[in-house]
Every structure is written in structure tokens, then in C-alpha cells.
Enzyme design. Structure first.
Site, short mmCIF file in Angstrom:
data_model
loop_
_atom_site.label_atom_id
_atom_site.label_comp_id
_atom_site.label_asym_id
_atom_site.label_seq_id
_atom_site.Cartn_x
_atom_site.Cartn_y
_atom_site.Cartn_z
N ARG A 99 0.59 -1.26 0.25
CA ARG A 99 -0.20 0.01 -0.17
C ARG A 99 1.07 1.11 0.11
O ARG A 99 1.52 1.41 0.82
CB ARG A 99 -1.00 0.05 1.29
N GLN A 189 -7.73 8.78 6.21
CA GLN A 189 -7.87 9.31 7.46
C GLN A 189 -8.73 10.92 7.57
O GLN A 189 -8.01 11.76 7.69
CB GLN A 189 -6.78 9.40 8.38
N SER A 192 -8.01 13.53 10.04
CA SER A 192 -6.97 14.46 9.97
C SER A 192 -7.48 15.82 9.65
O SER A 192 -6.82 16.72 10.09
CB SER A 192 -6.03 14.12 9.01
N ASN A 330 -7.74 1.90 9.72
CA ASN A 330 -5.98 2.31 10.48
C ASN A 330 -6.21 2.22 11.78
O ASN A 330 -7.23 3.09 12.47
CB ASN A 330 -5.71 3.71 10.20
N TYR A 332 -4.63 1.92 15.85
CA TYR A 332 -3.49 1.61 16.56
C TYR A 332 -3.49 1.47 18.11
O TYR A 332 -2.72 0.79 18.68
CB TYR A 332 -2.87 3.11 16.20
N GLU A 398 -3.79 -0.02 7.85
CA GLU A 398 -2.81 0.50 8.89
C GLU A 398 -2.86 -0.40 10.08
O GLU A 398 -4.01 -0.28 10.72
CB GLU A 398 -2.73 1.77 8.86
C1 NOJ Z 1 -1.69 7.02 10.30
C2 NOJ Z 1 -1.29 7.93 9.19
O1 NOJ Z 1 -2.08 7.45 8.01
C3 NOJ Z 1 0.22 7.68 8.78
O2 NOJ Z 1 0.41 8.74 7.99
C4 NOJ Z 1 0.94 7.84 10.07
O3 NOJ Z 1 2.42 7.66 9.84
C5 NOJ Z 1 0.56 6.63 11.05
N1 NOJ Z 1 -0.93 6.85 11.43
C6 NOJ Z 1 1.27 6.90 12.37
O4 NOJ Z 1 0.90 7.85 13.09
#
Ligand code: NOJ
Length: 509
Positions: A99, A189, A192, A330, A332, A398
Site C-alpha cells: 500500500r 483518514q 485528520s 487504520n 493503532y 494500517e
Molecule cells: C496514520 C497515518 O495514515 C500515517 O501517515 C501515520 O504515519 C501513522 N498513522 C502513524 O502515526
């Protein structure tokens, strides 16, 4: 934190993070594994061969002090010149797909579609062809934060005309690459927007709290839908690709079971998950009612004559509903939530949501201050999406972890294993996951943090002229997971030598 209140949380953790049964869960043969990057974060060559200026170029060039570690963001990992090595790394890992994103300004230097930069097109042709040579599928993101500055001069994502500008750009990209690219992510995202056009703490740095972010979110969702509809109408039949959107979807739980905290968490979820999911995947369409009500009420109280959240017309709702073949997740981290006592700027997104976030102290901490490891959150997120949106197809677009520069990155390995186990549980419970994408293939410019927070499976030596890439422990562990299709808790290699994987040619579309 008072332990007594954490009881419900412990139960959910035990269910999914104890992983206490001895059953070996496997990733099926057709489950895809990939790795990700984005143009601004790795390419460098910010003005090479006719590339135009993006909002990140302008933002950092005008305010160099905003790059936390003063690193050379203009060169980054120099993937513009190192793409063959990047593909070699993907072959070493044995992934099915890569990707990456296209820099809008490399293809259309002014953002508008009348002036195509053929050298930019050539770069992506080279990368795509190199990937396909080894049967690694490209997954292309059309927009990953790097808007053409020229379009920002006209208001960027707050100008409704951007829906058309984005559609025109998408058409150019589809014309050039859709014959070979089968996985598309329209925008990355939309959340953002809050930092970009509300708080103004990332490019383009527009401070317009409580208004700018919602205009941006609306227009970005519509731009996504326009690109989706364009592909659906003119390319899908011929090329049979899939188009989705990548959403930042983290998990949250109430800090304890008090009603106020449960309500605050529900509100937080609606503002951070459903705000993006509901218009596209719900039966009714539109922004979630609670979000509409909260913002309308606050706007009234603040003396606005109409809600700060723009309305979606019935035509726009229609265009958005069902406009994705998969949800790009995405994911985390997880947060604990309670209502906020803090005074946020009024009006602002944070004031509208009205929560305070924290975390459990025993959740492992990454290098990035906001990032802690709580694998059960991914499991619960998947179940939430299934329940509310009827088992849609998802791609984990992600997931990753930041460390220092070290090559023996045990914390990344622990995080990767924990989350992949959680994902196996989510799959077992019915989640339709097409694939998992590790963020990131290599260390890169972590936006304002520069290269001080390393997300790579591969370390990049930013001080070397060649931007030498070296496999970390996590690269070897990821490769092993892809090969074996299971997550072993204890496998460790004796050294970090990595060879090209011999599983080339596994994925046929
Ligand atoms: C999501 C974002 O898409 C990516 O650009 C960023 O580096 C990562 N989060 C980690 O923060």
C-alpha cells in the site's frame, strides 16, 4: 485509577487478551498480508522532475521549527530514487501487496487536471511494474495528506469545489494505472481534518476550530464518494478492482462503568467512528443523529444561526451510501474515556465531543506519546463494526508501532503478535477481513515528529546518502507469520539476516 471500577474491562480483556485456550488459529490461504507507506513520508524528491508544491512542503518550508527533530523531510527515505530496493524489501518479507500513495502534485503539479507531469506518471509506472514483476499487488491511496498547495490557496478541503477537483485527479490516475491496480483507497483518514483545518496543528495549519474541520470532513467524504462512483461507472466492469476508504478507527472504553462515563464513551465513538462510517455503511445514511444533535445544540447556545456541522443534501446522502467495497481500518490504540472537565476552546471539535482520554498504566507505551498497546481493542472494534454495520468487508489498511532506531525491536514484535492474535479472534467471530497491512514498510517522516518516531519494519539510516534500509527483528517475525500463517509466541531468529522469500507468485487476482 480505582481498580474496582475496572472490573468490566478486566472481563473483556480476559476474554480476548488472555488467549488462554490452546487452539491454534490460522490465517487462511487467501488472507492477504501487506505493508504500507505514503508518498510524502518516504519519497523525498519534493520538487524533482516537475513535481508541484504540496501543503506539507509549504508548511515545513515556512516553519522549519515545526519538524520536531529538524530532520531532512525534503529527502525523507528518498524512495523516489530507491523504489527498487523498496520492492526488494517487500519480496524479502513475502507480502502479497504494497500500500503506497500517489503524490497528487507529482502527477498534477498545480492540482488541476489540464497539466499532467509525465515524469511523475513514469515514477509510479516504474514502481507498479516493479511490484507486478514479482507478483506483489499495488494498493494505491489517492490522497494521503499531501494536498497541492495551489488548491489550498483556494481553500483546499473547505472549498466544496474540491469534490470535482478530486474526481478529475482520480480520473487521471485511473486512466493511467487502473489497468494494473486492483486495490484502491480514495482518501486516508478524514479525521485528520480536525488537526488540519480546526486546530491547525498539521498542514495546512488552518486554525478554524469548530467549523473548518466539519467542512473538510464533509468535502473529503464527498470527494471519496465521487471517486468511488467514477470508478464504479467507468472502470469497474473492465478492470474489476475494489475501492475503499481508509479510516482512523481506534477503540475506546469507559474508564469505569458509571453512567456518565459510558455516555461520554458512546459520544466519543459517534464522533470518531460513526461520523465516517454512518454516511457510507448505515441503511439510513447521513451523519449520526447524536453528532448532528450535539453540534446543532451547541451551535445554537453559542449564538450561531445554523449548525456548524454542514448538512448533507439528499442527493449527497445517496451518493455516499454504499460508496465503498471495503472499510480500510487504520487501527493503532485504545483510550479510556470520561466526560471532560477541561476547558477546550469554544467552539471546537474537542468541546463538541467533551471527553478526556487516558489509558491503563500497564498498556505498553510506544515511542509516540499517543500510542499504547491494547490488542483487545481491535477485537472489540471489529465486533462493533459488525454489529452496527452488518458485517462489512474490511481491510486493515494500517496498524503499527513506533520505537527508537534499534534493530532488535522487541516491543514492535510483541505489539504485532498481540494484535494479529486479536484479529484471528475477530475473524473467528465472523469479521470479514480481506487482509492486514503493517505500518510501515520502513522508517519515514512521521509528520511533525520528523524521523524521531520510527514505525518501520525496516530501519532507515537517514544520515547515509543511500538511505540504507536494514531489516529489524519485526521484519523477520512478520515474514515468518506470513509463511506459517500462525502467530507463534516464542519464535526468535539468531540473527537479522533476511533473504528474498520463496513464496513469490502466491497471489493471483
Ligand atoms: C496514520 C497515518 O495514515 C500515517 O501517515 C501515520 O504515519 C501513522 N498513522 C502513524 O502515526
Amino acid at each position: 485509577m480505582e481498580l474496582i471500577f475496572l472490573f468490566p474491562l478486566f472481563i473483556s480483556l480476559a476474554v480476548v487478551s488472555g488467549w488462554s485456550d490452546n487452539k491454534v488459529r490460522t490465517f487462511k490461504k487467501d488472507f492477504l498480508f501487506g505493508a504500507a507507506s505514503s508518498a510524502y513520508q518516504v519519497e523525498g524528491a519534493w520538487d524533482a522532475d516537475g513535481k508541484g508544491e504540496s501543503i506539507w512542503d509549504r508548511y515545513f518550508h515556512s516553519n522549519p521549527e515545526l519538524v520536531a527533530d529538524n530532520s531532512d523531510v525534503d529527502t525523507a527515505a528518498d524512495s523516489y530514487h530507491n523504489y527498487e530496493r523498496d520492492v526488494e524489501m517487500l519480496r524479502e518479507l513475502g507480502v502479497d501487496y504494497y500500500r503506497f500513495s500517489i503524490a497528487w502534485t507529482r502527477i498534477l503539479p498545480t492540482g488541476r487536471s489540464h497539466n499532467i507531469n509525465e515524469k511523475g506518471v513514469q515514477y509510479y509506472n516504474n514502481l507498479i511494474d516493479e511490484l507486478l514483476k514479482y507478483n506483489i499487488q499495488p494498493m494505491v491511496t489517492l490522497y494521503h495528506f499531501d494536498l497541492p498547495q495551489k488548491l489550498q490557496d483556494l481553500g483546499g478541503w473547505t472549498n466544496p469545489l474540491i469534490v470535482g477537483w478530486f474526481e478529475d485527479y482520480a480520473r487521471v490516475v485511473f486512466e493511467k494505472f487502473a489497468d494494473r491496480v486492483k486495490y484502491w483507497v480514495t482518501v486516508n483518514q478524514p479525521s485528520s481534518c480536525v488537526m488540519a483545518y480546526g486546530e491547525g496543528v498539521i498542514a495546512p495549519g488552518v486554525v478554524f476550530n469548530g467549523v473548518g474541520e466539519y467542512l473538510c470532513i464533509k468535502n473529503m467524504l464527498l470527494a471519496h464518494a465521487a471517486a468511488y462512483r467514477l470508478y464504479e461507472k467507468e472502470y469497474k466492469k473492465k478492470y474489476k478492482g475494489s475501492v475503499g476508504i481508509a479510516l482512523e478507527l481506534n477503540w475506546s472504553d469507559p474508564i469505569n462503568n458509571k453512567t456518565a462515563n459510558v455516555e461520554a464513551t458512546d459520544r466519543y465513538k459517534q464522533f470518531t467512528l460513526d461520523l465516517y462510517l454512518h454516511p457510507i455503511w448505515s441503511k439510513q445514511g447521513d451523519f449520526p443523529s447524536l453528532v448532528k444533535e450535539v453540534i446543532a445544540k451547541k451551535s445554537r447556545e453559542q449564538g450561531f444561526k445554523r449548525s456548524r456541522l454542514p448538512v448533507l443534501s439528499s442527493e449527497e446522502k445517496q451518493m455516499l451510501k454504499g460508496s465503498a467495497d471495503f472499510i480500510g481500518i487504520n487501527h493503532y490504540t485504545t483510550n479510556l474515556v470520561k466526560p471532560s472537565k477541561a476547558q477546550y476552546i469554544v467552539p471546537s471539535f474537542n468541546d463538541d465531543v467533551g471527553v478526556e482520554l487516558s489509558y491503563r498504566k500497564d498498556w505498553m507505551q510506544a515511542k509516540s506519546p499517543w500510542l499504547r498497546s491494547a490488542p483487545y481493542g481491535l477485537y472489540k472494534l471489529c465486533l462493533y463494526i459488525n454489529k452496527h454495520y452488518d458485517y462489512p468487508k474490511v481491510f486493515i489498511t494500517e496498524h503499527g508501532w513506533s520505537t527508537s532506531q534499534a534493530l532488535w525491536d522487541n516491543s514492535r514484535v510483541e505489539n504485532l503478535r498481540g494484535y494479529l492474535k486479536a484479529l484471528l479472534f475477530a475473524i473467528e467471530d465472523g469479521t470479514e477481513v480481506i487482509g492486514y497491512t503493517a505500518w510501515s514498510l520502513m522508517d519515514n517522516v512521521e509528520w511533525n515528529a520528523g524521523v524521531s518516531e520510527r514505525f518501520g519494519l525496516y530501519e532507515v539510516d537517514f544520515d547515509s546518502k543511500e538511505k540504507t534500509r536494514t531489516a529489524r527483528l519485526s521484519a523477520l517475525v512478520y515474514k515468518r507469520i506470513i509463511e506459517k500463517r500462525i502467530v507463534e509466541s516464542d519464535w526468535t531468529p539468531t540473527n537479522l539476516d533476511i533473504n528474498i522469500s520463496n513464496k513469490e507468485g502466491r497471489v493471483e487476482l
